[in-house]
Write a protein that holds these residues in place. Structure first.
Motif, PDB file in Angstrom:
ATOM      1  N   ILE A  36       0.850  -1.206   0.000  1.00 28.83           N
ATOM      2  CA  ILE A  36       0.000   0.000   0.000  1.00 28.83           C
ATOM      3  C   ILE A  36       0.875   1.241   0.000  1.00 28.83           C
ATOM      4  O   ILE A  36       0.650   2.173  -0.777  1.00 28.83           O
ATOM      5  CB  ILE A  36      -0.954  -0.002   1.210  1.00 28.83           C
ATOM      6  CG1 ILE A  36      -2.001  -1.118   1.056  1.00 28.83           C
ATOM      7  CG2 ILE A  36      -1.640   1.364   1.365  1.00 28.83           C
ATOM      8  CD1 ILE A  36      -2.817  -1.380   2.316  1.00 28.83           C
ATOM      9  N   HIS A  44       1.146   4.114  -3.094  1.00 26.11           N
ATOM     10  CA  HIS A  44       0.971   5.556  -2.896  1.00 26.11           C
ATOM     11  C   HIS A  44       2.216   6.324  -3.341  1.00 26.11           C
ATOM     12  O   HIS A  44       2.110   7.378  -3.966  1.00 26.11           O
ATOM     13  CB  HIS A  44       0.649   5.864  -1.434  1.00 26.11           C
ATOM     14  CG  HIS A  44      -0.772   5.612  -1.075  1.00 26.11           C
ATOM     15  ND1 HIS A  44      -1.719   6.602  -1.046  1.00 26.11           N
ATOM     16  CD2 HIS A  44      -1.422   4.474  -0.744  1.00 26.11           C
ATOM     17  CE1 HIS A  44      -2.888   6.086  -0.704  1.00 26.11           C
ATOM     18  NE2 HIS A  44      -2.729   4.795  -0.508  1.00 26.11           N
ATOM     19  N   SER A  71      -1.026   9.769   2.942  1.00 29.36           N
ATOM     20  CA  SER A  71      -2.227   9.169   2.336  1.00 29.36           C
ATOM     21  C   SER A  71      -2.210   7.648   2.500  1.00 29.36           C
ATOM     22  O   SER A  71      -3.263   7.035   2.704  1.00 29.36           O
ATOM     23  CB  SER A  71      -2.384   9.582   0.876  1.00 29.36           C
ATOM     24  OG  SER A  71      -1.411   9.014   0.057  1.00 29.36           O
ATOM     25  N   ALA A  72      -1.028   7.038   2.434  1.00 31.89           N
ATOM     26  CA  ALA A  72      -0.937   5.590   2.665  1.00 31.89           C
ATOM     27  C   ALA A  72      -1.332   5.265   4.101  1.00 31.89           C
ATOM     28  O   ALA A  72      -2.095   4.322   4.351  1.00 31.89           O
ATOM     29  CB  ALA A  72       0.478   5.089   2.375  1.00 31.89           C
ATOM     30  N   GLU A 102      -3.269   6.992   6.038  1.00 30.74           N
ATOM     31  CA  GLU A 102      -4.710   7.206   6.183  1.00 30.74           C
ATOM     32  C   GLU A 102      -5.487   6.006   5.663  1.00 30.74           C
ATOM     33  O   GLU A 102      -6.448   5.560   6.283  1.00 30.74           O
ATOM     34  CB  GLU A 102      -5.134   8.485   5.472  1.00 30.74           C
ATOM     35  CG  GLU A 102      -4.678   9.741   6.184  1.00 30.74           C
ATOM     36  CD  GLU A 102      -4.879  11.010   5.369  1.00 30.74           C
ATOM     37  OE1 GLU A 102      -5.461  10.949   4.266  1.00 30.74           O
ATOM     38  OE2 GLU A 102      -4.444  12.067   5.839  1.00 30.74           O
ATOM     39  N   GLU A 103      -5.063   5.461   4.520  1.00 34.77           N
ATOM     40  CA  GLU A 103      -5.742   4.289   3.977  1.00 34.77           C
ATOM     41  C   GLU A 103      -5.583   3.084   4.897  1.00 34.77           C
ATOM     42  O   GLU A 103      -6.547   2.358   5.175  1.00 34.77           O
ATOM     43  CB  GLU A 103      -5.201   3.951   2.589  1.00 34.77           C
ATOM     44  CG  GLU A 103      -5.849   2.712   1.974  1.00 34.77           C
ATOM     45  CD  GLU A 103      -5.292   2.357   0.602  1.00 34.77           C
ATOM     46  OE1 GLU A 103      -5.329   1.164   0.262  1.00 34.77           O
ATOM     47  OE2 GLU A 103      -4.833   3.254  -0.135  1.00 34.77           O
ATOM     48  N   ALA A 115      -7.533   3.704   8.292  1.00 36.49           N
ATOM     49  CA  ALA A 115      -8.932   4.131   8.185  1.00 36.49           C
ATOM     50  C   ALA A 115      -9.909   3.269   8.991  1.00 36.49           C
ATOM     51  O   ALA A 115     -10.814   3.815   9.623  1.00 36.49           O
ATOM     52  CB  ALA A 115      -9.351   4.198   6.717  1.00 36.49           C
TER      53      ALA A 115
END
Length: 149
Positions: free
Chosen positions: A24, A28, A116-117, A119-120, A123
């Motif tokens: 992941i 990103h 962003s990675a 956050e993914e 999450a």
């Protein structure tokens, strides 16, 4: 001493999950920062921690890799205009590595990609679960570091 994971199932799960997390992060990174490998990303982040441009040997020690590995990474980053080799002002035989303006911009992009990675990946977790996960990971890393020292 008894093994807490006699069948190795937990170890396998941990390895499988860390590989997925790494994929992941890598996705990103590739989507947001073209031409930078995860190893180069790590070198850039490490380079940014120094107040003054470090020597390659300093980077190798901090990254815990052989100096030749740093040379290869720096060669690629220099070809992309992200870092440059500069002579040490006190000893011109010593070469130091510094970020270029493009390198600083690349670091900003890397920070965004890593965020962003994260956050993914995080999450599905609540704030409390994130805190517990952080504590567990710290415990794992601190325990592993203590055993290797």
């Amino acid at each position: 001493m008894t093994t807490p994971d006699p069948d190795g199932l937990l170890a396998e799960q941990l390895l499988r999950l860390t590989r997925r997390v790494h994929r992941i992060q890598k996705r990103h990174l590739q989507q947001r920062v073209v031409g930078i490998t995860p190893a180069q990303s790590r070198l850039l982040r490490t380079l940014a921690e120094y107040e003054a441009p470090p020597r390659m040997a300093d980077l190798a020690a901090r990254l815990e890799v052989v100096p030749r590995a740093v040379t290869t990474l720096v060669d690629g980053l220099e070809a992309n205009g992200v870092v440059r080799r500069v002579p040490d002002p006190a000893n011109r035989r010593v070469i130091r590595i510094e970020l270029t303006e493009d390198g600083r911009e690349t670091l900003r992009e890397l920070h965004g990609a890593r965020r962003s990675a994260a956050e993914e990946i995080l999450a599905p977790l609540t704030d409390e679960q994130r805190a517990v996960l952080g504590e567990l990971l710290d415990t794992l890393v601190d325990g592993a570091s203590a055993r290797t020292c």
